[in-house]
Write an enzyme that holds these catalytic residues in place. Sequence first.
Site, mmCIF file in Angstrom:
data_model
loop_
_atom_site.group_PDB
_atom_site.id
_atom_site.type_symbol
_atom_site.label_atom_id
_atom_site.label_comp_id
_atom_site.label_asym_id
_atom_site.label_seq_id
_atom_site.Cartn_x
_atom_site.Cartn_y
_atom_site.Cartn_z
ATOM 1 N N ASP A 151 18.150 17.639 -18.560
ATOM 2 C CA ASP A 151 18.969 16.183 -18.988
ATOM 3 C C ASP A 151 20.399 16.369 -19.653
ATOM 4 O OD1 ASP A 151 18.961 13.724 -20.122
ATOM 5 O OD2 ASP A 151 17.827 13.971 -21.728
ATOM 6 N N ARG B 66 28.935 9.112 -23.898
ATOM 7 C CA ARG B 66 27.869 10.139 -24.471
ATOM 8 C C ARG B 66 28.042 11.606 -23.791
ATOM 9 N NH1 ARG B 66 24.073 7.344 -23.361
ATOM 10 N NH2 ARG B 66 22.904 8.019 -21.495
ATOM 11 N N HIS C 151 21.542 4.973 -31.131
ATOM 12 C CA HIS C 151 20.259 5.742 -30.817
ATOM 13 C C HIS C 151 20.343 7.126 -31.445
ATOM 14 C CE1 HIS C 151 22.512 8.368 -28.409
ATOM 15 N NE2 HIS C 151 23.315 7.353 -27.630
ATOM 16 N N HIS D 38 11.504 13.209 -22.319
ATOM 17 C CA HIS D 38 11.301 13.154 -23.816
ATOM 18 C C HIS D 38 10.124 13.629 -24.040
ATOM 19 C CE1 HIS D 38 14.042 9.264 -23.906
ATOM 20 N NE2 HIS D 38 14.539 10.087 -23.652
ATOM 21 N N GLU E 79 25.690 14.973 -23.878
ATOM 22 C CA GLU E 79 24.553 15.829 -23.901
ATOM 23 C C GLU E 79 24.216 17.067 -23.350
ATOM 24 O OE1 GLU E 79 21.536 13.266 -21.900
ATOM 25 O OE2 GLU E 79 19.675 13.933 -23.238
ATOM 26 N N HIS F 125 20.450 2.065 -20.841
ATOM 27 C CA HIS F 125 19.350 2.564 -19.786
ATOM 28 C C HIS F 125 20.190 1.819 -18.438
ATOM 29 C CE1 HIS F 125 15.838 3.496 -22.459
ATOM 30 N NE2 HIS F 125 16.946 4.447 -22.508
ATOM 31 N N GLU G 67 22.627 14.809 -28.069
ATOM 32 C CA GLU G 67 23.310 13.673 -27.278
ATOM 33 C C GLU G 67 24.005 12.444 -28.270
ATOM 34 O OE1 GLU G 67 20.897 11.345 -25.007
ATOM 35 O OE2 GLU G 67 19.281 12.806 -25.380
ATOM 36 N N HIS H 15 16.267 14.596 -28.440
ATOM 37 C CA HIS H 15 14.746 14.625 -28.636
ATOM 38 C C HIS H 15 14.377 15.977 -28.104
ATOM 39 C CE1 HIS H 15 15.476 13.901 -23.980
ATOM 40 N NE2 HIS H 15 16.463 13.307 -24.510
ATOM 41 N N ASP I 36 24.529 10.362 -16.681
ATOM 42 C CA ASP I 36 23.302 10.889 -17.240
ATOM 43 C C ASP I 36 22.211 11.241 -16.363
ATOM 44 O OD1 ASP I 36 20.928 11.726 -18.957
ATOM 45 O OD2 ASP I 36 21.276 9.955 -20.118
ATOM 46 N N ASP J 245 0.896 -1.186 0.019
ATOM 47 C CA ASP J 245 -0.005 -0.140 0.102
ATOM 48 C C ASP J 245 0.872 1.122 -0.043
ATOM 49 O OD1 ASP J 245 1.039 -0.190 2.516
ATOM 50 O OD2 ASP J 245 -1.000 0.035 3.493
ATOM 51 N N TYR K 21 29.470 3.550 -28.094
ATOM 52 C CA TYR K 21 29.548 2.450 -27.119
ATOM 53 C C TYR K 21 30.142 1.253 -27.581
ATOM 54 C CZ TYR K 21 25.745 5.933 -25.956
ATOM 55 O OH TYR K 21 25.122 6.954 -25.959
HETATM 56 N N1 GLY Z 1 18.164 10.814 -19.831
HETATM 57 C C1 GLY Z 1 17.365 10.319 -20.932
HETATM 58 C C2 GLY Z 1 17.959 10.757 -22.268
HETATM 59 O O1 GLY Z 1 19.024 10.970 -22.362
HETATM 60 O O2 GLY Z 1 17.184 10.695 -23.358
HETATM 61 MN MN MN Z 2 18.272 12.669 -23.432
HETATM 62 MN MN MN Z 3 20.063 12.141 -20.710
#
Ligand code: GLY
Ligand code: MN
Ligand code: MN
Length: 453
Positions: free
Chosen positions: A284, A425, A363, A374, A427, A255, A397, A367, A272, A50, A401
């Site tokens: 982000d 990465r 990727h 996102h 970003e 992820h 970004e 975004h 990240d 709960d 990898y």
């Molecule tokens: N942290 C999520 C992305 O970079 O899209």
């Molecule tokens: Mn991002």
């Molecule tokens: Mn990110």
Amino acid sequence: MPAILTFPRPSVSAVIDKQRYAERRQRFLEQLGGAAAVIPAASLVTHHADCEWPFRQDSDFWYLTGFDEPDAVALLLPHRPEGERFVLFVHPREAGAEVWTGRRWGCEGAVEHFGAQIAHPRDELEERLPEYLKGAEGIAFRVGRHAAVEPLVLRAWADQLDRAPRSGAAALGLVAPCPLLHRLRLRKEPQELERLREACRISAEAHELARAAVAPGMGERQLQALIEQHFLAAGARGPAYSSIVAGGDNACVLHYIANSDVLQDGDLLLIDAGCSLPDYYNGDITRSFPINGRFTGEQRALYELVLAAQERAIEAVRPGVSAEHVHQTALQVLVEGLLELGLLVGEADAIIEQGAYRHLYMHRTGHWLGLDVHDVGAYRLGEHPVELEPGMVLTVEPGLYVSDRLPVPEGQPAIEECWKGIGIRIEDDVAVTAMGREVLTAAALKSTAAMER
Ligand code: GLY
Ligand code: MN
Ligand code: MN
């Protein structure tokens, strides 16, 4: 100056600027034509038994109301020029419930502070909805997302259709509110850009603190704690998404959120992480740097390549180009660099056409960013990529990898051991301006020199 109202519920506060939300509703009402919109709030989500997750408002509902309580429903009724055009259904004030979960605004507060022309207890939605929908040409409601409200909307419409032969009127169809609403959300207002700057400022500070603190032997989660402690201390609601603190090969898992390993001397660290403000605007940011303060030759070569791709892609951001163009700009730099390093062989254009780089870069380059990390908004309309306009905000970004998780495409070279376990990465969050761009996250350093000590 908007009044700052602090809610007694812990960690929830809001800057309520009634006028701003009223203007948004007016723009939305104008776009609805004769359709009545039913926009539900989010509900609490069970974590286990709960216990619930902290409440997270639905971003569409928030954008139109600034109301931060669960289970509410907003009606936007353009077909009632003389009647109420903004109606809220909310949980009413109730001492017995508020002593457990905190103060509610109730129907009175919904009218006084949030601009509803009338507010009703949430329990009365089923009974009152048919009357409010009467006379609407259509019903704007997002099916498939709001399990508690959807049957009420469908039943009200079905009853209208049943009675149409006698009443002479029924809504013609159910339409999606998202294209209209998300077109509005995609172009940020000046005040929204201010809030995104603030989210980015706090997020960038956290990255700077983390890089200053990092040392071999620390736990990934220790750094996560440091970053998220800063978010909270600086006034954010918390992380905008599960923070990724990924040492060495963990960075090749896009992820990776376990954050359960110990940082190793000689590895890179990818972080990240970004914060979410009390009014849900998000940062982000990703940074990658050596845990011991010195890049190896291979790490440096790949870092400089990703940085070059990211800088070129950021320079490509300007009104009139598409997000696809920004992606292609980064991709071209990455593929040409990988050819020079011998991690790919062949012709850049052919490699891009065939996707023969995807075992190393799997990727997209960014975004939209806003109330959702996102964020909403189309990238394409039919055949046409959406062109960037001032006020749009996107992440840039690119990354690389290098691991043996994915098969090497036919015709491409096997990866030598010295490259494996490098995940990078970089970003940033970028607002499109009339003159080009504003990098909202510039306070998080990223030059090769700044990543070393
Ligand atoms: N942290 C999520 C992305 O970079 O899209
Ligand atoms: Mn991002
Ligand atoms: Mn990110």
